[in-house]
Design a protein around this motif. Structure first.
Motif, PDB file in Angstrom:
ATOM      1  N   HIS A 244      17.733  38.428  80.647  1.00 20.83           N
ATOM      2  CA  HIS A 244      17.250  37.417  79.701  1.00 20.83           C
ATOM      3  C   HIS A 244      16.883  36.133  80.420  1.00 20.83           C
ATOM      4  O   HIS A 244      15.845  35.514  80.127  1.00 20.83           O
ATOM      5  N   LEU A 245      17.698  35.736  81.383  1.00 25.89           N
ATOM      6  CA  LEU A 245      17.421  34.521  82.147  1.00 25.89           C
ATOM      7  C   LEU A 245      16.123  34.662  82.936  1.00 25.89           C
ATOM      8  O   LEU A 245      15.351  33.701  83.051  1.00 25.89           O
ATOM      9  N   SER A 246      15.858  35.852  83.454  1.00 21.97           N
ATOM     10  CA  SER A 246      14.615  36.104  84.193  1.00 21.97           C
ATOM     11  C   SER A 246      13.400  35.961  83.286  1.00 21.97           C
ATOM     12  O   SER A 246      12.392  35.346  83.662  1.00 21.97           O
ATOM     13  N   VAL A 247      13.484  36.516  82.075  1.00 24.38           N
ATOM     14  CA  VAL A 247      12.371  36.443  81.127  1.00 24.38           C
ATOM     15  C   VAL A 247      12.135  35.004  80.677  1.00 24.38           C
ATOM     16  O   VAL A 247      10.984  34.549  80.597  1.00 24.38           O
ATOM     17  N   VAL A 248      13.209  34.272  80.401  1.00 22.32           N
ATOM     18  CA  VAL A 248      13.089  32.866  79.990  1.00 22.32           C
ATOM     19  C   VAL A 248      12.431  32.050  81.094  1.00 22.32           C
ATOM     20  O   VAL A 248      11.512  31.253  80.841  1.00 22.32           O
ATOM     21  N   SER A 249      12.879  32.247  82.328  1.00 21.29           N
ATOM     22  CA  SER A 249      12.320  31.513  83.461  1.00 21.29           C
ATOM     23  C   SER A 249      10.839  31.834  83.637  1.00 21.29           C
ATOM     24  O   SER A 249      10.018  30.934  83.847  1.00 21.29           O
ATOM     25  N   LEU A 250      10.497  33.115  83.529  1.00 22.96           N
ATOM     26  CA  LEU A 250       9.104  33.537  83.686  1.00 22.96           C
ATOM     27  C   LEU A 250       8.225  32.938  82.596  1.00 22.96           C
ATOM     28  O   LEU A 250       7.138  32.405  82.873  1.00 22.96           O
ATOM     29  N   PHE A 251       8.693  32.990  81.360  1.00 21.87           N
ATOM     30  CA  PHE A 251       7.902  32.509  80.226  1.00 21.87           C
ATOM     31  C   PHE A 251       7.684  31.000  80.302  1.00 21.87           C
ATOM     32  O   PHE A 251       6.544  30.518  80.225  1.00 21.87           O
ATOM     33  N   TYR A 252       8.761  30.251  80.466  1.00 23.91           N
ATOM     34  CA  TYR A 252       8.640  28.788  80.463  1.00 23.91           C
ATOM     35  C   TYR A 252       7.982  28.259  81.731  1.00 23.91           C
ATOM     36  O   TYR A 252       7.225  27.283  81.683  1.00 23.91           O
ATOM     37  N   CYS A 253       8.262  28.868  82.867  1.00 25.56           N
ATOM     38  CA  CYS A 253       7.655  28.409  84.125  1.00 25.56           C
ATOM     39  C   CYS A 253       6.146  28.616  84.121  1.00 25.56           C
ATOM     40  O   CYS A 253       5.390  27.773  84.604  1.00 25.56           O
ATOM     41  N   THR A 254       5.689  29.756  83.567  1.00 20.28           N
ATOM     42  CA  THR A 254       4.254  30.002  83.511  1.00 20.28           C
ATOM     43  C   THR A 254       3.568  29.053  82.530  1.00 20.28           C
ATOM     44  O   THR A 254       2.473  28.553  82.804  1.00 20.28           O
ATOM     45  N   MET A 255       4.213  28.781  81.395  1.00 24.44           N
ATOM     46  CA  MET A 255       3.641  27.839  80.432  1.00 24.44           C
ATOM     47  C   MET A 255       3.579  26.430  81.018  1.00 24.44           C
ATOM     48  O   MET A 255       2.586  25.713  80.846  1.00 24.44           O
ATOM     49  N   LEU A 256       4.626  26.046  81.744  1.00 21.74           N
ATOM     50  CA  LEU A 256       4.637  24.737  82.400  1.00 21.74           C
ATOM     51  C   LEU A 256       3.571  24.686  83.487  1.00 21.74           C
ATOM     52  O   LEU A 256       2.895  23.665  83.663  1.00 21.74           O
ATOM     53  N   GLY A 257       3.406  25.789  84.203  1.00 28.83           N
ATOM     54  CA  GLY A 257       2.379  25.858  85.242  1.00 28.83           C
ATOM     55  C   GLY A 257       0.983  25.690  84.673  1.00 28.83           C
ATOM     56  O   GLY A 257       0.139  25.010  85.260  1.00 28.83           O
ATOM     57  N   VAL A 258       0.723  26.301  83.517  1.00 31.80           N
ATOM     58  CA  VAL A 258      -0.580  26.170  82.861  1.00 31.80           C
ATOM     59  C   VAL A 258      -0.822  24.721  82.451  1.00 31.80           C
ATOM     60  O   VAL A 258      -1.913  24.170  82.647  1.00 31.80           O
ATOM     61  N   TYR A 259       0.213  24.086  81.895  1.00 34.05           N
ATOM     62  CA  TYR A 259       0.083  22.691  81.467  1.00 34.05           C
ATOM     63  C   TYR A 259      -0.207  21.778  82.665  1.00 34.05           C
ATOM     64  O   TYR A 259      -1.107  20.937  82.616  1.00 34.05           O
ATOM     65  N   VAL A 276      -3.260  33.504  81.715  1.00 37.48           N
ATOM     66  CA  VAL A 276      -3.067  34.954  81.766  1.00 37.48           C
ATOM     67  C   VAL A 276      -1.596  35.282  82.047  1.00 37.48           C
ATOM     68  O   VAL A 276      -1.066  36.293  81.571  1.00 37.48           O
ATOM     69  N   MET A 277      -0.926  34.405  82.773  1.00 37.07           N
ATOM     70  CA  MET A 277       0.464  34.647  83.150  1.00 37.07           C
ATOM     71  C   MET A 277       1.369  34.782  81.931  1.00 37.07           C
ATOM     72  O   MET A 277       2.169  35.719  81.847  1.00 37.07           O
ATOM     73  N   TYR A 278       1.265  33.871  80.968  1.00 35.60           N
ATOM     74  CA  TYR A 278       2.186  33.939  79.830  1.00 35.60           C
ATOM     75  C   TYR A 278       1.630  34.728  78.653  1.00 35.60           C
ATOM     76  O   TYR A 278       2.392  35.146  77.769  1.00 35.60           O
TER      77      TYR A 278
END
Length: 315
Positions: A244-259, A276-278
């Motif tokens: 779960h921690l891996s999925v949360v990190s992937l989801f939020y990090c990619t969204m932050l990266g896009v921003y 495309v990442m998120y």
């Protein structure tokens, strides 16, 4: 430029990830493969959880809901993109664009809510294991899912209705492979102050708020794990929330990266590529993250394949 009345706007043009004709077959094949992997992988998770009685627990109930939402999330954007490439048409109707915005926001925020609920579930399981069956009873689990759906539906409806009030100029090209809310607002010729306020307030309340809840849950989880005397107990506790921690990190990090990408480069095509990442990669990877290191899911998958090949019941 004179604004065009909203009722006269019939279609938009999705520029996609690239305008190079030679790259279109490659993009089509790549996204079709990722879409099929996403649908099949998440569908297997849903089937496994629903068919195996050993997985009828809150953790896997929320996981099955997350997998279902991920299928819907990618199905909102990728099929239309593939159709546009195949037909060599970049047009999307006005109604289709509004509909896509509605469902995209709905399933994106649902993803966030489900990840938050799953963090709470892990917090209760690790920090209050004796009270876990009492706290996370089926009625509460169902209520959490219901509240998440209702909240996300109302938010998506509000955001979509806010777009309906906008007027657009002659330039109706969206530098993205789907109708993205922020891009639509930027295309408008009418006043967008209220739209921006609603969009940013919703992002703060429904994006940052749940993320703060996830951080709080994991701070408590880390404290509980550190207080454990057994090394085996620490490892077991951490392994239950690692996926779960891996999925949360992937989801939020990619969204932050896009921003950050859009804020630094001010390049819409770069932002579209990063998104495309998120929108695609994260939903595709979720089944692998949750199944590769999860013995229960692996065992249930094997049992499901045995059932499908031999028609024997899953026990």
């Amino acid at each position: 430029m004179k604004p065009e009345n909203l009722t006269r706007v019939s279609e938009f043009v999705l520029l996609g990830l690239s305008e190079e004709p030679d790259l279109q077959p490659l993009i089509f094949g790549l996204f079709l493969s990722m879409y099929l992997i996403t649908v099949v992988g998440n569908l297997l998770i849903v089937l496994v959880v629903s068919s195996d009685s050993h997985l009828h627990t809150p953790m896997y109930f929320f996981l099955a809901n997350l997998s279902f939402v991920d299928i819907c999330y990618t199905s909102t954007t990728i099929p239309k993109m593939l159709v546009n490439i195949e037909t060599q048409s970049k047009v999307i109707t006005y109604e289709g664009c509004i509909t896509q915005i509605y469902f995209l926001i709905l399933f994106a925020v649902l993803d966030i809510f489900l990840l938050t609920v799953m963090a709470y579930d892990r917090f209760v399981a690790i920090c209050h294991p004796l009270h876990y069956p009492v706290i996370m009873h089926p009625r509460l689990c169902g209520l959490l899912i219901l509240v998440s759906w209702i909240t996300c539906i109302l938010n998506s409806l509000l955001q979509s209705l806010m777009v309906l009030r906008l007027s657009f100029c002659a330039d109706l090209q969206i530098p993205h492979f789907f109708c993205e809310l922020n891009q639509m607002i930027q295309l408008a010729c009418s006043d967008t102050f209220l739209n921006n306020m609603v969009m940013y307030f919703a992002a703060l309340l429904l994006g940052v708020g749940p993320f703060a809840g996830i951080l709080y849950s994991y701070c408590k989880i880390v404290s509980c794990i550190r207080a454990m005397s057994s090394a085996q107990g620490k490892y077991k506790a951490f392994s239950t929330c690692a996926s779960h921690l891996s999925v949360v990190s992937l989801f939020y990090c990619t969204m932050l990266g896009v921003y950050l990408c859009s804020a630094v480069t001010h390049n819409a095509h770069s932002s579209a590529t990063a998104s495309v990442m998120y929108t695609v990669i994260t939903p595709m990877l979720n089944p692998f993250i949750y199944s590769l290191r999860n013995k229960d899911i692996t065992r249930a998958l094997k049992a499901l394949f045995v059932k499908l090949t031999t028609n024997r019941p899953i026990v």
